[in-house]
Design a protein around this motif. Structure first.
Motif, mmCIF file in Angstrom:
data_model
loop_
_atom_site.group_PDB
_atom_site.id
_atom_site.type_symbol
_atom_site.label_atom_id
_atom_site.label_comp_id
_atom_site.label_asym_id
_atom_site.label_seq_id
_atom_site.Cartn_x
_atom_site.Cartn_y
_atom_site.Cartn_z
ATOM 1 N N ARG A 20 2.394 -5.471 12.188
ATOM 2 C CA ARG A 20 2.999 -4.370 11.424
ATOM 3 C C ARG A 20 4.002 -4.924 10.426
ATOM 4 N NH1 ARG A 20 4.189 1.135 11.776
ATOM 5 N NH2 ARG A 20 3.164 1.473 13.775
ATOM 6 N N ASN A 23 7.200 -0.966 5.686
ATOM 7 C CA ASN A 23 6.735 0.385 5.385
ATOM 8 C C ASN A 23 5.224 0.464 5.183
ATOM 9 O OD1 ASN A 23 9.372 1.394 5.386
ATOM 10 N ND2 ASN A 23 9.692 0.773 3.257
ATOM 11 N N ASP A 25 1.371 0.710 5.918
ATOM 12 C CA ASP A 25 0.553 1.192 7.030
ATOM 13 C C ASP A 25 -0.804 0.500 7.051
ATOM 14 O OD1 ASP A 25 -0.651 2.290 4.831
ATOM 15 O OD2 ASP A 25 -0.775 4.335 5.633
ATOM 16 N N GLY A 30 -0.214 -1.658 13.112
ATOM 17 C CA GLY A 30 0.346 -0.392 12.655
ATOM 18 C C GLY A 30 -0.594 0.779 12.882
ATOM 19 N N LYS A 31 -1.877 0.610 12.548
ATOM 20 C CA LYS A 31 -2.857 1.675 12.754
ATOM 21 C C LYS A 31 -2.983 2.018 14.238
ATOM 22 C CE LYS A 31 -4.382 2.240 8.471
ATOM 23 N NZ LYS A 31 -4.133 3.501 7.724
ATOM 24 N N GLU A 33 -0.761 1.457 16.719
ATOM 25 C CA GLU A 33 0.450 2.070 17.274
ATOM 26 C C GLU A 33 0.578 3.528 16.845
ATOM 27 O OE1 GLU A 33 3.327 -1.837 17.971
ATOM 28 O OE2 GLU A 33 3.678 -0.547 16.236
ATOM 29 N N ASP A 34 0.220 3.836 15.607
ATOM 30 C CA ASP A 34 0.304 5.226 15.146
ATOM 31 C C ASP A 34 -0.576 6.135 15.994
ATOM 32 O OD1 ASP A 34 2.042 4.432 13.193
ATOM 33 O OD2 ASP A 34 0.584 4.495 11.556
ATOM 34 N N VAL A 35 -1.800 5.692 16.280
ATOM 35 C CA VAL A 35 -2.740 6.511 17.053
ATOM 36 C C VAL A 35 -2.308 6.602 18.517
ATOM 37 C CG1 VAL A 35 -5.113 6.639 17.924
ATOM 38 C CG2 VAL A 35 -4.693 6.128 15.513
ATOM 39 N N CYS A 37 0.703 6.263 19.796
ATOM 40 C CA CYS A 37 1.914 7.086 19.919
ATOM 41 C C CYS A 37 1.565 8.579 19.892
ATOM 42 C CB CYS A 37 2.903 6.760 18.805
ATOM 43 S SG CYS A 37 3.716 5.160 18.989
ATOM 44 N N ARG A 38 0.640 8.960 19.023
ATOM 45 C CA ARG A 38 0.195 10.363 18.979
ATOM 46 C C ARG A 38 -0.531 10.740 20.267
ATOM 47 N NH1 ARG A 38 -3.631 11.152 14.685
ATOM 48 N NH2 ARG A 38 -3.295 9.095 13.792
ATOM 49 N N ASP A 43 6.877 6.548 22.410
ATOM 50 C CA ASP A 43 7.141 5.502 21.425
ATOM 51 C C ASP A 43 6.575 4.198 21.982
ATOM 52 O OD1 ASP A 43 8.041 4.003 19.335
ATOM 53 O OD2 ASP A 43 10.150 4.019 19.934
#
Length: 245
Positions: A20, A23, A25, A30-31, A33-35, A37-38, A43
């Protein structure tokens, strides 16, 4: 809490690498962790077995994360593959021991570099192999591979500057495979320094085209000077094939 282990495949063509970055993405981590976390509502920090650079691909990247989610492994796998970009795939999700760490527990890795040696490169392999048309002496490459194998200080075959950390690594094998016009160089070792596989490949190519002598290898081991080794080949021909634990 559960420690979950992921086996991941990705096409690195459009990404800035695994790690990551600020800023941006456009990284694999990064991809993911975003998925995740959702998916969990938590976190989550995902730990990978190691970084791959921009443009490098993976068939066998391994990562893990800690979660209190009660979703089943199958539900997690389906969720992640549904919401991740289609060039990142979760191949397997499994429960790992509490103390499993995807980076610290690594015992070895296998990388492969793909070179298309034919006159014309098919469009379907151009993103996953480097087009190299010069004639290669595979015998010389095998001789050079035998010299490179073993335990050495590989700093001269890396992009690292001098560091307090050890740059000694054990290179267990270098295998050459030919499938039609595709030459595959596979490297197995206990660990690899930054750009080490790409520089080793570039060195073997220069020896295979007789631009460099076999004696140069020992000289580089002695000097540790990066500029004496071969070129750094492009990233798009490199695959992380497997991680060993």
């Amino acid at each position: 809490m559960r420690n979950l282990r992921l086996k991941i495949q990705y096409d690195g063509s459009r990404y800035l690498g695994w790690q990551r970055l600020g800023n941006s993405d456009m990284t694999i981590q990064g991809k993911l962790e975003d998925v995740v976390c959702r998916m969990t509502g938590e976190d989550i920090s995902i730990v990978g077995s190691g970084r791959t650079d921009a443009g490098v691909h993976a068939r066998g990247q391994v990562a893990n994360f800690i979660t209190s989610s009660t979703m089943t492994l199958g539900e997690m796998k389906s969720y992640m593959n549904h919401y991740l970009p289609k060039d990142i795939v979760i191949w397997d999700v499994s429960e790992a021991p509490e103390r499993f760490h995807s980076r610290y527990n690594v015992k070895g890795k296998k990388y492969s570099y793909y070179l298309w040696t034919g006159e014309v490169q098919p469009p379907f392999v151009r993103k996953y192999s480097w087009h190299f048309e010069e004639i290669l002496d595979l015998g010389k490459i095998k001789e050079a591979s035998a010299i490179l194998m073993g335990t050495h200080d590989f700093i001269g075959f890396s992009s690292l500057k001098k560091t307090k950390k050890s740059t000694v690594r054990r290179l267990d094998s270098i295998e050459l495979g030919m499938d039609g016009d595709m030459l595959v160089l596979s490297f197995i070792g206990d660990g690899f320094l930054h750009n080490m596989v790409r520089i080793l490949t570039g060195t073997l190519i220069e020896i295979g085209t007789r631009k460099m002598t076999l004696e140069r290898i020992e000289e580089i081991f002695r000097s540790g000077i990066r500029s004496e080794a071969g070129i750094t080949v492009p990233p798009h021909g490199l695959f992380l094939e497997e991680v060993y634990y």
